[in-house]
Design an enzyme around this catalytic site. Structure first.
Site, PDB file in Angstrom:
ATOM      1  N   HIS A   1       0.837  -1.197   0.000  1.00 52.71           N
ATOM      2  CA  HIS A   1       0.000   0.000   0.000  1.00 52.71           C
ATOM      3  C   HIS A   1       0.871   1.245   0.000  1.00 52.71           C
ATOM      4  CE1 HIS A   1      -3.267  -2.735   1.950  1.00 52.71           C
ATOM      5  NE2 HIS A   1      -3.027  -3.022   0.684  1.00 52.71           N
TER       6      HIS A   1
HETATM    7  C1  LIG Z   1      -0.031  -7.263  -4.639  1.00 48.63           C
HETATM    8  C2  LIG Z   1      -0.985  -6.177  -4.146  1.00 48.63           C
HETATM    9  C3  LIG Z   1      -2.054  -6.526  -3.363  1.00 48.63           C
HETATM   10  C4  LIG Z   1      -2.952  -5.559  -2.908  1.00 48.63           C
HETATM   11  N1  LIG Z   1      -4.022  -5.944  -2.144  1.00 48.63           N
HETATM   12  C5  LIG Z   1      -4.924  -5.022  -1.750  1.00 48.63           C
HETATM   13  C6  LIG Z   1      -6.093  -5.421  -1.009  1.00 48.63           C
HETATM   14  O1  LIG Z   1      -6.312  -6.602  -0.708  1.00 48.63           O
HETATM   15  N2  LIG Z   1      -6.958  -4.455  -0.606  1.00 48.63           N
HETATM   16  C7  LIG Z   1      -6.739  -3.137  -0.892  1.00 48.63           C
HETATM   17  O2  LIG Z   1      -7.567  -2.286  -0.510  1.00 48.63           O
HETATM   18  N3  LIG Z   1      -5.649  -2.735  -1.581  1.00 48.63           N
HETATM   19  C8  LIG Z   1      -4.740  -3.647  -2.015  1.00 48.63           C
HETATM   20  N4  LIG Z   1      -3.638  -3.252  -2.728  1.00 48.63           N
HETATM   21  C9  LIG Z   1      -3.406  -1.809  -2.918  1.00 48.63           C
HETATM   22  C10 LIG Z   1      -4.258  -1.265  -4.036  1.00 48.63           C
HETATM   23  O3  LIG Z   1      -4.147  -2.124  -5.148  1.00 48.63           O
HETATM   24  C11 LIG Z   1      -3.741   0.147  -4.390  1.00 48.63           C
HETATM   25  O4  LIG Z   1      -3.674   0.942  -3.222  1.00 48.63           O
HETATM   26  C12 LIG Z   1      -4.676   0.806  -5.392  1.00 48.63           C
HETATM   27  O5  LIG Z   1      -4.724   0.022  -6.556  1.00 48.63           O
HETATM   28  C13 LIG Z   1      -4.185   2.189  -5.711  1.00 48.63           C
HETATM   29  O6  LIG Z   1      -5.054   2.728  -6.713  1.00 48.63           O
HETATM   30  P1  LIG Z   1      -4.581   3.907  -7.617  1.00 48.63           P
HETATM   31  O7  LIG Z   1      -5.709   4.172  -8.559  1.00 48.63           O
HETATM   32  O8  LIG Z   1      -4.070   5.019  -6.773  1.00 48.63           O
HETATM   33  O9  LIG Z   1      -3.290   3.364  -8.408  1.00 48.63           O
HETATM   34  P2  LIG Z   1      -3.173   2.197  -9.465  1.00 48.63           P
HETATM   35  O10 LIG Z   1      -4.213   1.144  -9.251  1.00 48.63           O
HETATM   36  O11 LIG Z   1      -1.716   1.792  -9.422  1.00 48.63           O
HETATM   37  O12 LIG Z   1      -3.505   2.931 -10.825  1.00 48.63           O
HETATM   38  C14 LIG Z   1      -2.596   3.799 -11.477  1.00 48.63           C
HETATM   39  C15 LIG Z   1      -2.839   3.633 -12.965  1.00 48.63           C
HETATM   40  O13 LIG Z   1      -2.124   4.646 -13.666  1.00 48.63           O
HETATM   41  C16 LIG Z   1      -1.542   4.050 -14.806  1.00 48.63           C
HETATM   42  N5  LIG Z   1      -0.428   4.903 -15.225  1.00 48.63           N
HETATM   43  C17 LIG Z   1       0.740   5.115 -14.588  1.00 48.63           C
HETATM   44  N6  LIG Z   1       1.501   5.970 -15.272  1.00 48.63           N
HETATM   45  C18 LIG Z   1       0.797   6.308 -16.373  1.00 48.63           C
HETATM   46  C19 LIG Z   1       1.057   7.179 -17.491  1.00 48.63           C
HETATM   47  N7  LIG Z   1       2.180   7.873 -17.611  1.00 48.63           N
HETATM   48  N8  LIG Z   1       0.099   7.290 -18.431  1.00 48.63           N
HETATM   49  C20 LIG Z   1      -1.060   6.606 -18.326  1.00 48.63           C
HETATM   50  N9  LIG Z   1      -1.364   5.785 -17.301  1.00 48.63           N
HETATM   51  C21 LIG Z   1      -0.438   5.644 -16.341  1.00 48.63           C
HETATM   52  C22 LIG Z   1      -1.132   2.665 -14.358  1.00 48.63           C
HETATM   53  O14 LIG Z   1      -0.990   1.801 -15.473  1.00 48.63           O
HETATM   54  C23 LIG Z   1      -2.336   2.277 -13.498  1.00 48.63           C
HETATM   55  O15 LIG Z   1      -3.384   1.672 -14.233  1.00 48.63           O
HETATM   56  C24 LIG Z   1      -2.739  -4.198  -3.226  1.00 48.63           C
HETATM   57  C25 LIG Z   1      -1.660  -3.841  -4.035  1.00 48.63           C
HETATM   58  C26 LIG Z   1      -0.786  -4.814  -4.488  1.00 48.63           C
HETATM   59  C27 LIG Z   1       0.362  -4.402  -5.396  1.00 48.63           C
END
Ligand SMILES: Cc1cc2nc3c(=O)[nH]c(=O)nc-3n(C[C@H](O)[C@H](O)[C@H](O)COP(=O)(O)OP(=O)(O)OC[C@H]3O[C@@H](n4cnc5c(N)ncnc54)[C@H](O)[C@@H]3O)c2cc1C
Length: 128
Positions: free
Chosen positions: A57
């Site tokens: 996280h």
């Molecule tokens: C192995 C693992 C297990 C997890 N388990 C859990 C769980 O059980 N429960 C829970 O609540 N959370 C869990 N998490 C955490 C959760 O997945 C993240 O906190 C959450 O996905 C964050 O969301 P976000 O939208 O901020 O980022 P992300 O989901 O990382 O989304 C960011 C997006 O931006 C895109 N991106 C990046 N740079 C660019 C660019 N230059 N141009 C275009 N697109 C771009 C990426 O491809 C991605 O799709 C887990 C994470 C991992 C890695």
């Protein structure tokens, strides 16, 4: 797609090791005080790894706040600098909660979309 993608790496430093030592000692005290039969307390040392699991996280890449001097986006996830940019995700967390982030990311998304639909689109500009 040929678009540049930032790759960021990080590791634990002294501050994270000290934080782990501190909180592990507190948890050990609590375990003993509540009468647990076995208390195994082991502070994190060495390098960041998810094996054994330490957390995936990692949040706070563009944090929300009340002050443009110390945060990137306002409470509606709107960029302080560019009002037509809304940055939605766990990037917004100024601190990490002790629990899983995804529900909060979803709630913040609804919150931002409500502000975009009901406030920003009616009167584009800074919302805070
Ligand atoms: C192995 C693992 C297990 C997890 N388990 C859990 C769980 O059980 N429960 C829970 O609540 N959370 C869990 N998490 C955490 C959760 O997945 C993240 O906190 C959450 O996905 C964050 O969301 P976000 O939208 O901020 O980022 P992300 O989901 O990382 O989304 C960011 C997006 O931006 C895109 N991106 C990046 N740079 C660019 C660019 N230059 N141009 C275009 N697109 C771009 C990426 O491809 C991605 O799709 C887990 C994470 C991992 C890695």
């Amino acid at each position: 797609m040929g678009l540049p993608l930032l790759r960021m790496t990080f590791d634990w430093r002294e501050m994270e090791h000290k934080a782990s030592q501190f909180i592990t000692a507190r948890m050990e005290e609590i375990g003993k005080r509540i009468g647990a039969e076995h208390v195994h307390a082991e502070a994190r040392t060495g390098r960041y790894t998810i094996v054994p699991y330490q957390s995936t996280h990692n949040t706070g890449g563009a944090t929300m706040g009340t002050d443009p001097g110390t945060s990137a986006i306002n409470k509606y996830l709107q960029s302080w600098d560019v009002p037509n940019v809304f940055v939605i995700g766990a990037n917004a967390f100024p601190q990490n909660a002790g629990y899983n982030p995804t529900d909060t990311v979803g709630a913040l998304t609804y919150w931002a979309l409500d502000a975009i639909k009901n406030r920003y689109l009616k009167r584009p500009g800074a919302l805070a």
